[in-house]
Write an enzyme that holds these catalytic residues in place. Sequence first.
Site: not given
Length: 388
Positions: A41, A53, A58-59, A96-98, A136, A154
């Site tokens: 930000r 983003e 999902q985190t 972090l995954g994915y 999104y 979201d």
Amino acid sequence: MKQKDLLEKNKITMWSEEKVSDFRATLLQWYDENKRDLPWRRTSDPYCIWVSEIMLQQTQVDTVIPYYERFIETLPTIEALANASEATLLKLWEGLGYYSRVRNMKVAANQIMEEHQGKFPEEHKDVLTLKGIGPYTAGAVTSIAFGQPQPAVDGNVMRVLSRLFEIDLDISKASTRKVFEEMIRCLIDPNRPGDFNQALMDLGATICTPKNYSPEKSPVKDFNASYLNETWENYPVKKKKTKVTEQTYYTVMVKNDLGEYLYKKRPNKGVLAGMYTPLMIDREDLNEEGWKSFSQDDVCDSRVSQELELIISKSYDLKVKLNDQPKGILSHVFSHLKWELIVFEAELLEEDTRSSQLKWIHADRFDEEMFPVPTQKVNDLIDTLTLF
DNA sequence: CATTCGTGGTT
DNA sequence: TAACCAAGAAT
């Protein structure tokens, strides 16, 4: 027109212009006074907004912050991302995954280099064509970085709107998102679209939460139909997920006389695609009658380690000697499945032709390698027990 | 449209 | 503990 149709069809009555205007002012004032000070930000660079983003998909925010800082520091530009190796990217993403998210970002960075001269596209339709960017994220980046009045719907936004308008649609269904997008097109503040979208998300993340929700504390409680009608416990409507399937693997950490451990690269599709784990043998693949019905107390049976040696010999052209007893049993939960890993340590006796999918790595170099968390757990187990 | 993609935190 | 949840997208 299309807008009204979709809302009418679902029996949703939009507020008057005056009430919408009042809502915008109330929400944005709350946001101005209460917004969180987050790293992404402090910039308007679309590249940074984009990275944030993708990571936030999902985190949780607290998880993302350190990853975001390190990623932007290491790869400050789209060009740097486009030129980075996959190994570099995966190491930055480790934990972090994915992981397809970061692979897709590299593809998208190349798209931007080739099709937009390295400059992040401003047209919403162009943004949507980038790999890994869906409805999104496209809305989030164009509204936040470019000030366009695009919805960014979201889970937070759907929960907030469900409660504000008493929406009975199942928010777990894909088609439902479009309805909320049309509502946002009516509600969004054309002067501050990025802040408006982020304000709804902050509201959902801090006050209009899934659990421990106290609607009387909301800055927009006067606009909240479910609060005023005392029906707020019914929203949002969300179908329950089917429970995860469990899989049990005999997991074998083979060690050679150099002190290196053996890892196998997973297939390029499916869970943990292209990542390294120890040798994993599905418990269902053990042939002996009755073993499948053995309880976990029976995994120590010496016949198990003998058959594992045989399977490893056939599958990988490796002669190994397993310990009779497993080092331990680990559990790892994914979003839709659960692994039970019965971890054995083994000694390499003979290695003939080596598969290209196999890789020997010394424990001293673990921090240089990218491992998914299940592999890290096995490493830690072996590491811990080796100290003594 | 339903399922498949990680991981860590909460209840 | 099992279930649920978190700024979703690809298939």
